[in-house]
Design an enzyme around this catalytic site. Structure first.
Site, PDB file in Angstrom:
ATOM      1  N   GLU A   1       9.218   9.366 -16.434  1.00 49.34           N
ATOM      2  CA  GLU A   1       8.067   9.670 -16.595  1.00 49.34           C
ATOM      3  C   GLU A   1       7.537   9.307 -17.998  1.00 49.34           C
ATOM      4  O   GLU A   1       6.273   8.930 -18.358  1.00 49.34           O
ATOM      5  CB  GLU A   1       7.667  11.285 -16.180  1.00 49.34           C
ATOM      6  CG  GLU A   1       7.955  11.756 -15.071  1.00 49.34           C
ATOM      7  CD  GLU A   1       8.258  13.248 -14.692  1.00 49.34           C
ATOM      8  OE1 GLU A   1       7.226  13.765 -14.981  1.00 49.34           O
ATOM      9  OE2 GLU A   1       9.243  13.712 -14.820  1.00 49.34           O
TER      10      GLU A   1
ATOM     11  N   HIS B   1       0.738  -1.026   0.049  1.00 47.23           N
ATOM     12  CA  HIS B   1       0.002  -0.163  -0.138  1.00 47.23           C
ATOM     13  C   HIS B   1       0.751   1.106  -0.105  1.00 47.23           C
ATOM     14  O   HIS B   1       0.290   2.277   0.480  1.00 47.23           O
ATOM     15  CB  HIS B   1      -0.833  -0.032   1.239  1.00 47.23           C
ATOM     16  CG  HIS B   1      -1.719  -1.182   1.420  1.00 47.23           C
ATOM     17  ND1 HIS B   1      -3.085  -1.482   0.908  1.00 47.23           N
ATOM     18  CD2 HIS B   1      -1.185  -2.151   2.110  1.00 47.23           C
ATOM     19  CE1 HIS B   1      -3.194  -2.667   1.331  1.00 47.23           C
ATOM     20  NE2 HIS B   1      -2.261  -3.241   2.167  1.00 47.23           N
TER      21      HIS B   1
END
Ligand code: ARG
Length: 462
Positions: free
Chosen positions: A294, A160
């Site tokens: 990216e 998580h």
């Protein structure tokens, strides 16, 4: 509007196509990338026609030599491509006619553009699958070198994106190596399945000429001819498989890229990207942006787009060939180009990055990352059932949180206030180094285990 009808198929046409018809019909703008495969397929076909006595040896020789001349014209950039000639197949054949005259007209015996394009495209996709596997192996080697250096560097492992348990940097990177291995495996599987020759299927039904499909299959490096002529000219599942493999690989690259983006932030600081793989900001002088990561993260958009586009083109098409299938090539070219670029950029970025072990270790020590080790110790040393040990540990975490310290900083008295049987031995399992070293199960994060993974992969990639 062209007024002359097509020289290849215009026999029954009085006039040429409307200009817009020509624009929508022509594929030469992109299928010129199949030139080398087209010429290889035609050379194999011509040799087989001569061997079978369907054309003369001298015609076959003129055809085969003329095709080599055309290949060098294309390679050196002097070949003039014509939109009026629609596609690579007719551009090459028209030039062959200019070069060698009448024998050129015999090349298309016992063949159709339908099996011709199917063979060209299979050869191209096969090459792209091989190139993808090579590029993946290159990236795996770059990751492996970093993993070896970082086999014992402690970093937080996350679930998580919350600190979970300490792991090593090398272990994390070897997870990437495994993901990429399956990607390469998917390209290899797809390659094996696609490696059958459609040549000789002709338009759809086969041919009345005594051709030898085994011979052309062998000449082009295919394992065997495809068994059914209708199937041979009408499926592009091999391209869909390539795109599926590319999509999954791009998913993996996007996840790795995202981790590099996170790790290279000031907040994490786990890695430093080199100047060669970062950019500055035109307004904020302090910035160092992970643009390559990216963009790699973004490439999945185009690649999965290609996969969806071709799947949609193929859906519902009746057998055999339909012109819809001409729309296969741009999608595959785009996906192959973008994947190659993403793999190359990731390889360069990984090779150049510098891990920051102090920041990784400090982060691993925060966030109660050895709470599981504490619970495991309570099970082992005090014989508590795991559920109870979990509960006790939860109290100890709450206590540490209230005191604003980490688990190893609690005193023995603090510990015993939660469970009286705890002894000082507990501190031996609480450090992050102890934690990772203890995870010796197969595939676990103990540096000794990580080094085993690295040694195995070094041998495999050597
Ligand atoms: N340019 C065509 C394609 O890529 C070649 C096959 C054309 N066949 C035909 N029957 N019109 O699909």
């Amino acid at each position: 509007m062209s007024t002359k009808s097509n020289t290849m198929w215009g026999g029954r046409f009085a006039s040429g196509p409307d200009a817009i018809m020509e624009a929508i019909n022509a594929s030469i703008g992109y299928d010129r990338r199949l030139a080398a495969e087209d010429i290889a397929g035609s050379r194999a076909h011509a040799a087989m026609l001569a061997a079978q006595g369907i054309i003369t040896d001298s015609d076959a020789q003129a055809i085969r030599e003329g095709l080599l001349t055309i290949l060098s014209e294309i390679e050196e950039g002097s070949f003039v491509f014509s939109t009026a000639l629609e596609d690579i197949h007719m551009n090459v054949e028209a030039r062959l006619t200019e070069l060698i005259g009448a024998p050129a007209g015999r090349l298309h015996t016992a063949r159709s553009r339908n099996d011709q394009v199917a063979v060209d495209f299979r050869l191209w996709v096969r090459g792209a699958a091989d190139a993808a596997q090579d590029a993946i192996r290159g990236l795996q080697r770059a990751i492996l070198a970093q993993a070896e250096a970082g086999a014992a560097m402690v970093m937080p492992g996350f679930t998580h994106l919350q600190v979970a348990q300490p792991v090593t940097f090398g272990h994390h990177l070897m997870a990437w190596v495994e993901m990429l291995a399956r990607d390469a495996g998917r390209f290899a599987d797809a390659r094996a399945r696609m490696n059958e020759s459609p040549l000789g299927a002709a338009a759809l039904a086969g041919t009345s000429f005594p051709i030898d499909r085994e011979a052309t299959a062998q000449a082009l490096g295919f394992a065997r001819p495809m068994a059914n002529s209708l199937d041979a000219v009408s499926d592009r599942d091999f391209a869909l498989e390539f795109l599926s493999a590319a999509t999954i690989c791009a998913v993996h690259l996007s996840r790795m890229a995202e981790e590099l983006v996170i790790w290279s932030t000031a907040q994490f600081g786990f890695v430093k990207l080199s100047d060669r793989w970062s950019t500055g900001s035109s307004i904020m002088p302090q910035k160092r942006n992970p643009d390559a990561a990216e963009l790699i993260r973004a490439k999945i958009g185009r690649i999965t787009g290609a996969q969806v586009a071709l799947t949609t083109v193929m859906k519902g098409l009746p057998l055999a060939y339909s012109k819809d299938m001409q729309e296969d090539k741009e999608q595959v070219f785009e996906a192959a180009d973008q994947l190659a670029l993403a793999l190359a950029a990731m390889t360069g970025m990984v090779a150049d990055l510098t891990p920051q072990p102090d920041a990784m270790r400090a982060s691993a020590a925060r966030g109660f990352s050895t709470a599981t080790d504490l619970a495991d110790w309570l099970v082992r040393a005090l014989n508590l059932p795991f559920r109870e040990a979990h509960h006790v540990t939860g109290h100890l975490v709450a206590l540490a949180e209230a005191k604003g310290c980490d688990l190893p900083e609690l005193s023995l008295a603090d510990m015993q206030s939660v469970h009286g049987a705890i002894t000082g031995e507990v501190f031996s399992v609480l450090g992050v180094e102890n934690s990772v070293a203890s995870r010796m199960s197969q595939g676990g994060t103990a540096p000794a285990r990580v080094r085993e993974q690295i040694a195995r992969w070094k041998a495999l990639l050597a």
